[in-house]
Scaffold this motif. Structure first.
Motif, PDB file in Angstrom:
ATOM      1  N   ALA A  15       0.827  -1.212   0.000  1.00  0.00           N
ATOM      2  CA  ALA A  15       0.000   0.000   0.000  1.00  0.00           C
ATOM      3  C   ALA A  15       0.859   1.259   0.000  1.00  0.00           C
ATOM      4  O   ALA A  15       0.524   2.250  -0.644  1.00  0.00           O
ATOM      5  CB  ALA A  15      -0.944  -0.007   1.199  1.00  0.00           C
ATOM      6  N   LEU A  16       1.994   1.214   0.703  1.00  0.00           N
ATOM      7  CA  LEU A  16       2.869   2.382   0.792  1.00  0.00           C
ATOM      8  C   LEU A  16       3.594   2.686  -0.519  1.00  0.00           C
ATOM      9  O   LEU A  16       4.195   3.756  -0.651  1.00  0.00           O
ATOM     10  CB  LEU A  16       3.890   2.198   1.919  1.00  0.00           C
ATOM     11  CG  LEU A  16       3.328   2.203   3.330  1.00  0.00           C
ATOM     12  CD1 LEU A  16       4.430   1.914   4.339  1.00  0.00           C
ATOM     13  CD2 LEU A  16       2.625   3.505   3.643  1.00  0.00           C
TER      14      LEU A  16
ATOM     15  N   LEU B 172      -1.173   6.891  -0.879  1.00  0.00           N
ATOM     16  CA  LEU B 172      -0.458   6.542   0.353  1.00  0.00           C
ATOM     17  C   LEU B 172       1.043   6.752   0.225  1.00  0.00           C
ATOM     18  O   LEU B 172       1.706   7.100   1.195  1.00  0.00           O
ATOM     19  CB  LEU B 172      -0.752   5.098   0.768  1.00  0.00           C
ATOM     20  CG  LEU B 172      -2.125   4.855   1.378  1.00  0.00           C
ATOM     21  CD1 LEU B 172      -2.286   3.393   1.751  1.00  0.00           C
ATOM     22  CD2 LEU B 172      -2.358   5.746   2.570  1.00  0.00           C
ATOM     23  N   ARG B 173       1.572   6.555  -0.958  1.00  0.00           N
ATOM     24  CA  ARG B 173       3.005   6.789  -1.182  1.00  0.00           C
ATOM     25  C   ARG B 173       3.373   8.237  -0.863  1.00  0.00           C
ATOM     26  O   ARG B 173       4.376   8.511  -0.217  1.00  0.00           O
ATOM     27  CB  ARG B 173       3.354   6.452  -2.635  1.00  0.00           C
ATOM     28  CG  ARG B 173       4.790   6.709  -2.997  1.00  0.00           C
ATOM     29  CD  ARG B 173       5.012   6.452  -4.497  1.00  0.00           C
ATOM     30  NE  ARG B 173       6.377   6.713  -4.845  1.00  0.00           N
ATOM     31  CZ  ARG B 173       7.273   5.778  -5.157  1.00  0.00           C
ATOM     32  NH1 ARG B 173       6.918   4.504  -5.190  1.00  0.00           N
ATOM     33  NH2 ARG B 173       8.501   6.101  -5.440  1.00  0.00           N
TER      34      ARG B 173
ATOM     35  N   ILE C  22       1.658  10.371   1.038  1.00  0.00           N
ATOM     36  CA  ILE C  22       1.440  10.614   2.463  1.00  0.00           C
ATOM     37  C   ILE C  22       2.598  10.032   3.266  1.00  0.00           C
ATOM     38  O   ILE C  22       3.118  10.670   4.185  1.00  0.00           O
ATOM     39  CB  ILE C  22       0.091  10.016   2.914  1.00  0.00           C
ATOM     40  CG1 ILE C  22      -1.060  10.763   2.233  1.00  0.00           C
ATOM     41  CG2 ILE C  22      -0.043  10.049   4.433  1.00  0.00           C
ATOM     42  CD1 ILE C  22      -2.399  10.063   2.338  1.00  0.00           C
ATOM     43  N   ALA C  23       3.020   8.823   2.910  1.00  0.00           N
ATOM     44  CA  ALA C  23       4.138   8.176   3.614  1.00  0.00           C
ATOM     45  C   ALA C  23       5.417   8.992   3.465  1.00  0.00           C
ATOM     46  O   ALA C  23       6.185   9.132   4.419  1.00  0.00           O
ATOM     47  CB  ALA C  23       4.348   6.760   3.084  1.00  0.00           C
TER      48      ALA C  23
END
Length: 124
Positions: free
Chosen positions: A89-90, A95-96, A98-99
């Protein structure tokens, strides 16, 4: 000599980073070599000291280097089990993104986090 396992490179002078590595070794067991950049042969890994000071690095056996949140994502993927879906997911937007932002905030403030010491400051 060709590596057969990925390598996680981290800041061995940072208490917060060292605590994260201990958790990784104890709970995730990613089947990787884990080494502080201060004692790593960075040239053989294909990374600069400046980059290793800036972020955690995941170096694959063929030599692909992932940094920061993507290093964490690759570590989680390698750990397998319940960690792999989180790692996958990351790697995907949004999400990438956000991470990446979360990693930068944590990295720039790691000197204020539990387990941190005086050496826990990232150069900007």
């Amino acid at each position: 000599m060709r590596r057969t396992r990925p390598v996680l490179v981290y800041d061995g002078d940072c208490g917060f980073c060292a605590a994260c590595v201990r958790f990784t070794e104890r709970r995730l067991r990613p089947g990787a070599d884990i080494v502080a950049f201060q004692s790593a042969d960075l040239g053989a890994l294909g990374v600069s000291r400046e980059r290793a000071e800036h972020e955690a690095l995941w170096v694959t056996p063929p030599g692909t280097v992932y940094g920061g949140a993507q290093a964490v994502a690759r570590l989680l993927l390698r750990a397998g089990g319940g960690w792999a879906p989180l790692g996958a997911a990351l790697t995907l937007p949004p999400l990438r993104w956000i991470a990446h932002g979360a990693y930068r905030v944590i990295a720039h403030n790691r000197g204020r986090l539990p387990g941190a010491g005086g050496a826990c400051s990232v150069r900007r």
